[in-house]
Structures are given as C-alpha cells and as structure tokens.
Design a protein around this motif. Sequence first.
Motif, PDB file in Angstrom:
ATOM      1  N   ASP A   1      -3.317  17.532 -22.549  1.00  0.00           N
ATOM      2  CA  ASP A   1      -1.991  18.095 -22.818  1.00  0.00           C
ATOM      3  C   ASP A   1      -1.037  17.058 -23.425  1.00  0.00           C
ATOM      4  O   ASP A   1       0.025  17.410 -23.950  1.00  0.00           O
ATOM      5  CB  ASP A   1      -1.385  18.660 -21.534  1.00  0.00           C
ATOM      6  N   LYS A   2      -1.426  15.793 -23.395  1.00  0.00           N
ATOM      7  CA  LYS A   2      -0.587  14.723 -23.937  1.00  0.00           C
ATOM      8  C   LYS A   2      -1.011  14.283 -25.339  1.00  0.00           C
ATOM      9  O   LYS A   2      -0.398  13.379 -25.913  1.00  0.00           O
ATOM     10  CB  LYS A   2      -0.605  13.520 -22.989  1.00  0.00           C
TER      11      LYS A   2
ATOM     12  N   GLU B   1      -0.801  15.643 -28.310  1.00  0.00           N
ATOM     13  CA  GLU B   1       0.179  15.831 -29.385  1.00  0.00           C
ATOM     14  C   GLU B   1       1.271  14.763 -29.361  1.00  0.00           C
ATOM     15  O   GLU B   1       1.805  14.397 -30.416  1.00  0.00           O
ATOM     16  CB  GLU B   1       0.781  17.233 -29.317  1.00  0.00           C
ATOM     17  N   GLU B   2       1.580  14.246 -28.179  1.00  0.00           N
ATOM     18  CA  GLU B   2       2.580  13.182 -28.077  1.00  0.00           C
ATOM     19  C   GLU B   2       2.096  11.885 -28.717  1.00  0.00           C
ATOM     20  O   GLU B   2       2.899  11.047 -29.122  1.00  0.00           O
ATOM     21  CB  GLU B   2       2.907  12.919 -26.600  1.00  0.00           C
TER      22      GLU B   2
ATOM     23  N   ILE C   1       0.088  11.695 -31.430  1.00  0.00           N
ATOM     24  CA  ILE C   1      -0.117  11.817 -32.878  1.00  0.00           C
ATOM     25  C   ILE C   1       1.091  11.261 -33.620  1.00  0.00           C
ATOM     26  O   ILE C   1       2.235  11.596 -33.321  1.00  0.00           O
ATOM     27  CB  ILE C   1      -0.382  13.285 -33.267  1.00  0.00           C
TER      28      ILE C   1
ATOM     29  N   LEU D   1      -8.674  12.763 -35.081  1.00  0.00           N
ATOM     30  CA  LEU D   1      -8.753  13.017 -33.644  1.00  0.00           C
ATOM     31  C   LEU D   1     -10.239  12.997 -33.297  1.00  0.00           C
ATOM     32  O   LEU D   1     -11.029  13.715 -33.903  1.00  0.00           O
ATOM     33  CB  LEU D   1      -8.139  14.374 -33.305  1.00  0.00           C
TER      34      LEU D   1
ATOM     35  N   LYS E   1      -3.158  22.093 -36.444  1.00  0.00           N
ATOM     36  CA  LYS E   1      -1.694  22.149 -36.410  1.00  0.00           C
ATOM     37  C   LYS E   1      -1.078  20.911 -37.052  1.00  0.00           C
ATOM     38  O   LYS E   1      -0.062  20.990 -37.762  1.00  0.00           O
ATOM     39  CB  LYS E   1      -1.228  22.281 -34.963  1.00  0.00           C
ATOM     40  N   HIS E   2      -1.705  19.754 -36.820  1.00  0.00           N
ATOM     41  CA  HIS E   2      -1.145  18.489 -37.305  1.00  0.00           C
ATOM     42  C   HIS E   2      -1.830  18.000 -38.588  1.00  0.00           C
ATOM     43  O   HIS E   2      -1.576  16.878 -39.031  1.00  0.00           O
ATOM     44  CB  HIS E   2      -1.226  17.432 -36.213  1.00  0.00           C
TER      45      HIS E   2
ATOM     46  N   LYS F   1      -7.510  23.351 -32.481  1.00  0.00           N
ATOM     47  CA  LYS F   1      -6.166  23.888 -32.755  1.00  0.00           C
ATOM     48  C   LYS F   1      -5.153  22.766 -32.972  1.00  0.00           C
ATOM     49  O   LYS F   1      -4.286  22.845 -33.853  1.00  0.00           O
ATOM     50  CB  LYS F   1      -5.726  24.800 -31.608  1.00  0.00           C
ATOM     51  N   ILE F   2      -5.255  21.709 -32.158  1.00  0.00           N
ATOM     52  CA  ILE F   2      -4.336  20.575 -32.299  1.00  0.00           C
ATOM     53  C   ILE F   2      -4.531  19.895 -33.657  1.00  0.00           C
ATOM     54  O   ILE F   2      -3.561  19.584 -34.356  1.00  0.00           O
ATOM     55  CB  ILE F   2      -4.547  19.561 -31.150  1.00  0.00           C
TER      56      ILE F   2
ATOM     57  N   THR G   1      -1.510   9.249 -38.334  1.00  0.00           N
ATOM     58  CA  THR G   1      -2.754   9.635 -37.657  1.00  0.00           C
ATOM     59  C   THR G   1      -3.643  10.414 -38.623  1.00  0.00           C
ATOM     60  O   THR G   1      -3.213  11.389 -39.229  1.00  0.00           O
ATOM     61  CB  THR G   1      -2.477  10.494 -36.408  1.00  0.00           C
TER      62      THR G   1
END
Length: 388
Positions: free
Chosen positions: A136-137, A139-140, A142, A149, A173-174, A169-170, A146
């Motif tokens: 859950d962390k 995205e913080e 990125i 992943l 999204k980024h 998905k992450i 970057t």
Amino acid sequence: MSQKHFETEAIRTQMERSQYSEHSAPLYLTSSFKFDDAEDMRASFAEEKERNIYSRFTNPNTSEFVEKICKLEGAEAGYAYATGMSAVFSTFAALLSAGDHVVSCRSVFGSTHALFTTYLPKWHIETTYFKESEVDKIEELIQPNTKILYAETPTNPAVDILDLELLGKIAKKHNILLVIDNCFATPYLQNPIKFGADLVIHSATKLIDGQGRVLGGVTVGSKELIREIYLFSRNTGPSLSPFNAWVLSKSLETLPVRVDRHCENAMQVAEFLESHDNVNFVKYPFLKSHPQYEIAKKQMKQGGNIVAFEIKGGVEAGRKFLDALKMASLSANLGDTRTIATHPASTTHSKLSEADRLEVGITDGLVRVSVGLEHADDIIADLQQALS
C-alpha cells in the motif's frame, strides 16, 4: 485452429525440420552461419530479412526455446541468457539510464539485491525498496524518474506472495514498467503478463530445467521492449549456449507433469510440517495459513515446490537439522528432481545482519526446502527423523 493447451504447446512448438526430417530438434553447435552471396550478407546485417548470423545473436536452438517460453507466458518476443542473473542484469542495463530510479520489493534474490545496492548505483541508478507487507506504500515511493517496478512472487526464500494484479494497476497508473521474476512459479503455474506485467524473467536453471544439469535464463515481453534488450545483449554477449537451449527446450516438454508432482509433494510436506511440534510456522502458498493465501489462489494454478518453515531453536537447530538429513541434498540450487534443503541464516544470507535478514522474513530457524520428485512418504520420513 484454436490455441492449444499448455502441455501441447510445450511439446509441439519446434523449429523447422531440416532436410533430414528429424522428429526431435537437432543440436546446432555452430558459432556462425554462412551467406549465399554478398547481397544476402548485406541484407542480413541490415536486418532486412530474418535469419541466423552468429550464435551470440540467434541460433535455431535458442530461438526454439524462446518461442516456447513466449507461447507459454503469453509474450510477443524474448531473449535467452547464459544464466538467470545475466537475464536480470541485461534487462535492467538495457532499459535504464543514469538518473533512473527503480522501486522493488525488498524480498529479492541475493544477487539481485547486490545489483540494486552495489552495481547499479555506479551508473547513478538508485533503487527504493518496499516490504512485501507494505504494498500500500508503493505509490509513495514512485518518483518522477522511476522507470521500473520490480518484484519476485513467490519470493526467495520466505515464499511470500505479491498481488500481481495490484502491481499491474500501479505500474499502468504511473506509466512505469512492471518487471516480474517468475522463477519459482514457472509459466505453468503463473502468467504475470495476464495481470499487467511488461516483462517476465526466469532463471531456467531451476524448475524449467528441473534436473540440475544446465544454467540458463530468459526475458520475455513486448516486441518493443525486447528489441531494446536484444540490441544490448547481442553487443554485450550474455547469450545462452545452443546446447543448454536444446536441453531447456526439451525440459519444457515435461514441465507440466514434473511441476504437478512437485506441487503435490510440496503440499503434503507443508501439511506434515505444520503439524510438527518442533516447527513454529510453515509458509507455503496453498496452505490456508499462508498470509497471502487468497492472492496465491487468485494468480497461481498450484503452490509451487518451495516450502519455508521455522524450526524451534534458532540457528543451531537449523544447522543440526541439515546435518541430520539422510536423503535430502544440501545444495545452493532449487527446482531439482532431488529434494534440497538450505538454512539461509547460516549459509546464503549469513553475511547479512540479523536485522537485515528479518526484514526479508529470514528468521534464525528458517529452512527452505525445494521439494523434489521422490515419493512424498520418503521425503516426509527424512524430514521427520531430522526434526526429531
């Protein structure tokens, strides 16, 4: 004709027959290939035609192996390597530039950790880690620079599971690349591309070979990304040998039947260990007690062949357990026909501090068992007498 089943693709994907009409693919032990004339040579080097030029670039045996992995993983293209780590390094080196940044799960293979912390920083490429329990962390972590992943799932050696769908998905999204090491699961048990991975890496040395004979690695993904990786790799020379490619391609023909038995045995071993008084806990993806059991069931066909468990008594108990084994091998490999046991705290991860080991789930008494193809009763009997 509709797409064939995994087992059929693994067996029937073969190179074009030669004039001898061989049933099984022959070995092409040649360093280079000849041209018909000057124009053929020019057009070949200009890449106006697809053909073999030099075995560091392509070879019929490596091409057949790569084509099989691509079909089994659902990828467009790939490149085969001398080892799994040459696949990991070449993938990162081809796609990253000075100033780029990687976000990775902390639970990675030791040599991959060394790549991230010792070697990539030489070229001003930094890596930030997240724990498997702290997705859950992500995205913080990125940053604007970057690029990738990265994760292994299941992880080595603690057999944790990361949610591939969430990671996909992450990454989307980024607008960063998702690269997954799929070594523990193989294409038979898990296909990360279906969940959003851009590239999938394998150490073919493990379950893909499955018999402890040869080293090999492979990276597969989109044609666009593999083109960059291919150009880097053909110039730097980490390519898989034709002989090892031939062995690995033949190994894929039996991958499903082997992995089915590995998983069946591993599940029995995990259930036995979970009931033993000298064991604190057991980690196996398809045990309901596994913290990520539901995620494993969602993305894996079966639980794989790796079982991790903690012996009561810490480091000394782990060493005594290894010494007491009579059948299981003590080896640095895994995914072999033979059952293999390792005690990471006193061997593979002994140079790490206790705090660093605990950060990746390696307790003092943790033992990793690569469950082989021996009869399950004999594997369990050996573990039982060693635990006693």
